[in-house]
Write an enzyme that holds these catalytic residues in place. Sequence first.
Site, short mmCIF file in Angstrom:
data_model
loop_
_atom_site.label_atom_id
_atom_site.label_comp_id
_atom_site.label_asym_id
_atom_site.label_seq_id
_atom_site.Cartn_x
_atom_site.Cartn_y
_atom_site.Cartn_z
N LYS A 70 35.93 28.47 42.91
CA LYS A 70 37.12 29.12 42.33
C LYS A 70 38.34 28.98 43.22
O LYS A 70 39.46 28.85 42.72
CB LYS A 70 36.83 30.59 42.05
CG LYS A 70 35.85 30.79 40.89
CD LYS A 70 35.64 32.25 40.58
CE LYS A 70 34.52 32.43 39.59
NZ LYS A 70 34.23 33.82 39.29
N ASP A 107 38.51 36.45 34.92
CA ASP A 107 37.47 37.43 35.28
C ASP A 107 37.95 38.87 35.11
O ASP A 107 37.24 39.72 34.57
CB ASP A 107 37.04 37.23 36.74
CG ASP A 107 36.08 36.06 36.89
OD1 ASP A 107 35.49 35.63 35.87
OD2 ASP A 107 35.90 35.57 38.03
#
Length: 278
Positions: A70, A107
């Site tokens: 990420k 997220d």
Amino acid sequence: MSNVKLDKYAVFGSPIKHSKSPVIHQLFAGQTGQDLSYDAIEVTAEDFIKSVDTFFAEGGKGLNCTVPLKELAWQYADNKSQRAEISKAVNTLILQEDGSIFGENTDGIGLLRDLVINHAINLEGKRILVLGAGGASRGILGPLLEQLPSCIFIANRTISKALDLAHEFSEKGAISGCGYTDLDDKKFDLILNATSASLSDQLPPLPEALLEKNGVCYDLAYGNKPTAFVRWGLEHKAAQSLDGLGMLVEQAAEAFYLWRGVRPDTRLVIEQIKIAVD
Ligand code: NDP
């Protein structure tokens, strides 16, 4: 019909074999009548740039990136949303019309949708404890602070990481970092487990009286059986003790929306995935 080229999407990560993302995105595609392919591809940090370059050069339209990629995806994106910029982590890459790559972190919005919409949990004025100070915590803190909780504490095994993270977000609300032993005299309405301890069926060391009456526990991790933290919540009489399957589906739905402009019905897919997990 077999000659028709499907729009190509994928998730990169390592390990990636057990990823549920291909099933989730195929369910979204079926439900919304979108023709696309979505594969889970093993990519290590060392191979990341080469693999992403190749994927987009070969006609890929969008990518999800998971552990441990990420932060690399954040570096890769030409442009980023403010949310992704602050979190320093990107889980969704989107090919733009001009050929540039846009980075987003879905997220936090995924967690909020699951908490606030699917489980009707109001965060305003609440005392929130986040366990862990890794990539997932970084992605959820901004969206959590936007819900105006009375305070957020971040507790982490490596205390300096909790302190640093709290400092980074300190302009956005009342947020502090600490170690686990500092929790002894504190109580919280919502405890979020964003450590990776659950993945090895372990728990951070938590004091017995940590959860307020009617408090809620939420483990970002999920599994075939209740995680160690979900069990802890049940043992400590949480009003709800939830795992992160709903967040997984919701963050995927946000990526799907960014790519395809259509919002799937997540509740249906959460139920379908639960059955597949059981
Ligand atoms: P990272 O590796 O970035 O961070 C891991 C964190 O867990 C660190 O704070 C680490 O502490 C802590 N930790 C690890 N083992 C233990 C232990 N035994 N006891 C106490 N603390 C421990 O991981 P991520 O932040 O990327 O992921 C965290 C969790 O969130 C994972 O379970 C992941 O699956 C889940 N997740 C779920 C999502 C969903 O959609 N449901 C989305 C994203 C993540 P230290 O700093 O001291 O090493």
